[in-house]
Scaffold this motif. Structure first.
Motif, PDB file in Angstrom:
ATOM      1  N   UNK A 122       1.183  -0.899  -0.151  1.00  0.00           N
ATOM      2  CA  UNK A 122       0.259  -0.131   0.145  1.00  0.00           C
ATOM      3  C   UNK A 122       0.817   1.176  -0.044  1.00  0.00           C
ATOM      4  N   UNK A 123       0.178   2.476  -0.713  1.00  0.00           N
ATOM      5  CA  UNK A 123       1.735   3.691  -1.129  1.00  0.00           C
ATOM      6  C   UNK A 123       0.875   4.200  -0.360  1.00  0.00           C
ATOM      7  N   UNK A 124       0.919   5.807  -0.461  1.00  0.00           N
ATOM      8  CA  UNK A 124       0.456   6.749   0.486  1.00  0.00           C
ATOM      9  C   UNK A 124      -0.675   7.399   0.019  1.00  0.00           C
ATOM     10  N   UNK A 125      -0.895   7.276  -1.014  1.00  0.00           N
ATOM     11  CA  UNK A 125      -2.334   7.248  -1.670  1.00  0.00           C
ATOM     12  C   UNK A 125      -3.718   6.567  -1.358  1.00  0.00           C
ATOM     13  N   UNK A 126      -3.126   5.169  -1.995  1.00  0.00           N
ATOM     14  CA  UNK A 126      -3.775   4.334  -1.494  1.00  0.00           C
ATOM     15  C   UNK A 126      -4.113   3.988   0.194  1.00  0.00           C
ATOM     16  N   UNK A 127      -3.501   4.364   1.039  1.00  0.00           N
ATOM     17  CA  UNK A 127      -3.346   4.894   2.391  1.00  0.00           C
ATOM     18  C   UNK A 127      -4.180   5.707   3.068  1.00  0.00           C
ATOM     19  N   UNK A 128      -4.387   7.119   2.088  1.00  0.00           N
ATOM     20  CA  UNK A 128      -5.397   8.292   2.483  1.00  0.00           C
ATOM     21  C   UNK A 128      -6.883   7.899   2.052  1.00  0.00           C
ATOM     22  N   UNK A 129      -6.948   7.023   0.512  1.00  0.00           N
ATOM     23  CA  UNK A 129      -8.131   6.358   0.122  1.00  0.00           C
ATOM     24  C   UNK A 129      -8.278   5.364   0.802  1.00  0.00           C
ATOM     25  N   UNK A 130      -7.916   5.117   1.300  1.00  0.00           N
ATOM     26  CA  UNK A 130      -8.638   3.802   2.765  1.00  0.00           C
ATOM     27  C   UNK A 130      -8.520   4.622   3.744  1.00  0.00           C
ATOM     28  N   UNK A 131      -8.259   5.650   4.874  1.00  0.00           N
ATOM     29  CA  UNK A 131      -8.481   6.399   5.234  1.00  0.00           C
ATOM     30  C   UNK A 131      -9.917   7.023   5.009  1.00  0.00           C
ATOM     31  N   UNK A 132      -9.887   7.375   3.722  1.00  0.00           N
ATOM     32  CA  UNK A 132     -11.049   8.439   4.135  1.00  0.00           C
ATOM     33  C   UNK A 132     -12.630   7.962   3.457  1.00  0.00           C
ATOM     34  N   UNK A 133     -12.186   6.925   3.007  1.00  0.00           N
ATOM     35  CA  UNK A 133     -13.094   5.604   3.109  1.00  0.00           C
ATOM     36  C   UNK A 133     -13.775   5.245   4.409  1.00  0.00           C
ATOM     37  N   UNK A 134     -13.009   4.821   5.285  1.00  0.00           N
ATOM     38  CA  UNK A 134     -13.193   4.097   6.661  1.00  0.00           C
ATOM     39  C   UNK A 134     -13.674   5.367   7.902  1.00  0.00           C
ATOM     40  N   UNK A 135     -12.730   6.294   7.451  1.00  0.00           N
ATOM     41  CA  UNK A 135     -12.863   7.327   8.532  1.00  0.00           C
ATOM     42  C   UNK A 135     -14.748   8.010   7.321  1.00  0.00           C
ATOM     43  N   UNK A 136     -15.209   7.815   6.549  1.00  0.00           N
ATOM     44  CA  UNK A 136     -16.241   8.545   6.041  1.00  0.00           C
ATOM     45  C   UNK A 136     -16.124  10.479   6.686  1.00  0.00           C
ATOM     46  N   UNK A 137     -14.938  10.667   5.059  1.00  0.00           N
ATOM     47  CA  UNK A 137     -14.689  12.096   4.945  1.00  0.00           C
ATOM     48  C   UNK A 137     -13.359  12.329   3.768  1.00  0.00           C
ATOM     49  N   UNK A 138     -13.265  13.195   3.743  1.00  0.00           N
ATOM     50  CA  UNK A 138     -12.700  13.461   1.592  1.00  0.00           C
ATOM     51  C   UNK A 138     -11.317  13.324   2.178  1.00  0.00           C
ATOM     52  N   UNK A 139     -11.427  12.671   1.008  1.00  0.00           N
ATOM     53  CA  UNK A 139      -9.581  12.373   0.744  1.00  0.00           C
ATOM     54  C   UNK A 139      -9.279  13.833   0.855  1.00  0.00           C
ATOM     55  N   UNK A 140      -9.356  14.621   0.588  1.00  0.00           N
ATOM     56  CA  UNK A 140      -8.092  15.799   0.848  1.00  0.00           C
ATOM     57  C   UNK A 140      -8.479  15.872   2.774  1.00  0.00           C
ATOM     58  N   UNK A 168      -8.220  13.797   4.401  1.00  0.00           N
ATOM     59  CA  UNK A 168      -7.333  12.370   4.976  1.00  0.00           C
ATOM     60  C   UNK A 168      -6.275  12.781   4.831  1.00  0.00           C
ATOM     61  N   UNK A 169      -5.924  13.147   4.184  1.00  0.00           N
ATOM     62  CA  UNK A 169      -4.740  13.179   3.896  1.00  0.00           C
ATOM     63  C   UNK A 169      -3.950  14.702   4.565  1.00  0.00           C
ATOM     64  N   UNK A 170      -4.788  15.655   4.911  1.00  0.00           N
ATOM     65  CA  UNK A 170      -4.713  16.253   5.927  1.00  0.00           C
ATOM     66  C   UNK A 170      -4.224  15.684   7.247  1.00  0.00           C
ATOM     67  N   UNK A 171      -4.739  14.662   7.608  1.00  0.00           N
ATOM     68  CA  UNK A 171      -5.206  14.137   8.747  1.00  0.00           C
ATOM     69  C   UNK A 171      -3.750  13.556   8.853  1.00  0.00           C
ATOM     70  N   UNK A 172      -4.012  12.888   7.532  1.00  0.00           N
ATOM     71  CA  UNK A 172      -2.155  11.814   7.391  1.00  0.00           C
ATOM     72  C   UNK A 172      -0.800  12.661   8.196  1.00  0.00           C
ATOM     73  N   UNK A 173      -0.893  13.846   7.110  1.00  0.00           N
ATOM     74  CA  UNK A 173       0.319  14.909   7.031  1.00  0.00           C
ATOM     75  C   UNK A 173       0.558  15.011   8.004  1.00  0.00           C
ATOM     76  N   UNK A 174      -0.658  15.643   9.208  1.00  0.00           N
ATOM     77  CA  UNK A 174      -0.297  15.901  10.672  1.00  0.00           C
ATOM     78  C   UNK A 174      -0.027  15.086  11.013  1.00  0.00           C
TER      79      UNK A 174
END
Length: 90
Positions: A1-19, A21-27
């Motif tokens: 799993x790369x970063x993009x796939x991780x962001x997509x999986x987090x966004x889906x699981x947390x029911x938030x936008x990919x944008x 999810x990316x902010x949360x992962x970067x933080x």
């Protein structure tokens, strides 16, 4: 799993936008990196611990020439999996 796939999986699981999810992962990654840089450790109970491992200076050998060389001391990031994560794998 790369970063993009991780962001997509987090966004889906947390029911938030990919944008978001990316902010949360970067933080998260920025915060962990900064704490490690400050010499602290980050412990996530059940998941694991991020900490800094100190490597002492040592002598090494250049494989090409066989010449002895000094390797400087360094600080390395280290992750130790928690019990719950280990149990989940088995």
């Amino acid at each position: 799993m790369n970063k993009t796939e991780l962001i997509a999986a987090v966004a889906e699981k947390a029911e938030i936008s990919k944008k978001d999810a990316e902010k949360a992962l970067k933080a998260f990654t920025d915060t962990v990196a900064q704490e490690l840089k400050n010499g602290e450790k980050v412990q996530l109970v059940g998941f694991g611990t991020f900490e800094v491992s100190k490597r002492e200076a040592r002598e090494g050998r250049n494989p090409r020439t066989g010449e002895t060389m000094k390797i400087a001391a360094t600080n390395m990031p280290k992750f130790k999996a928690g019990k719950a994560l280990k149990d989940m794998m088995n």
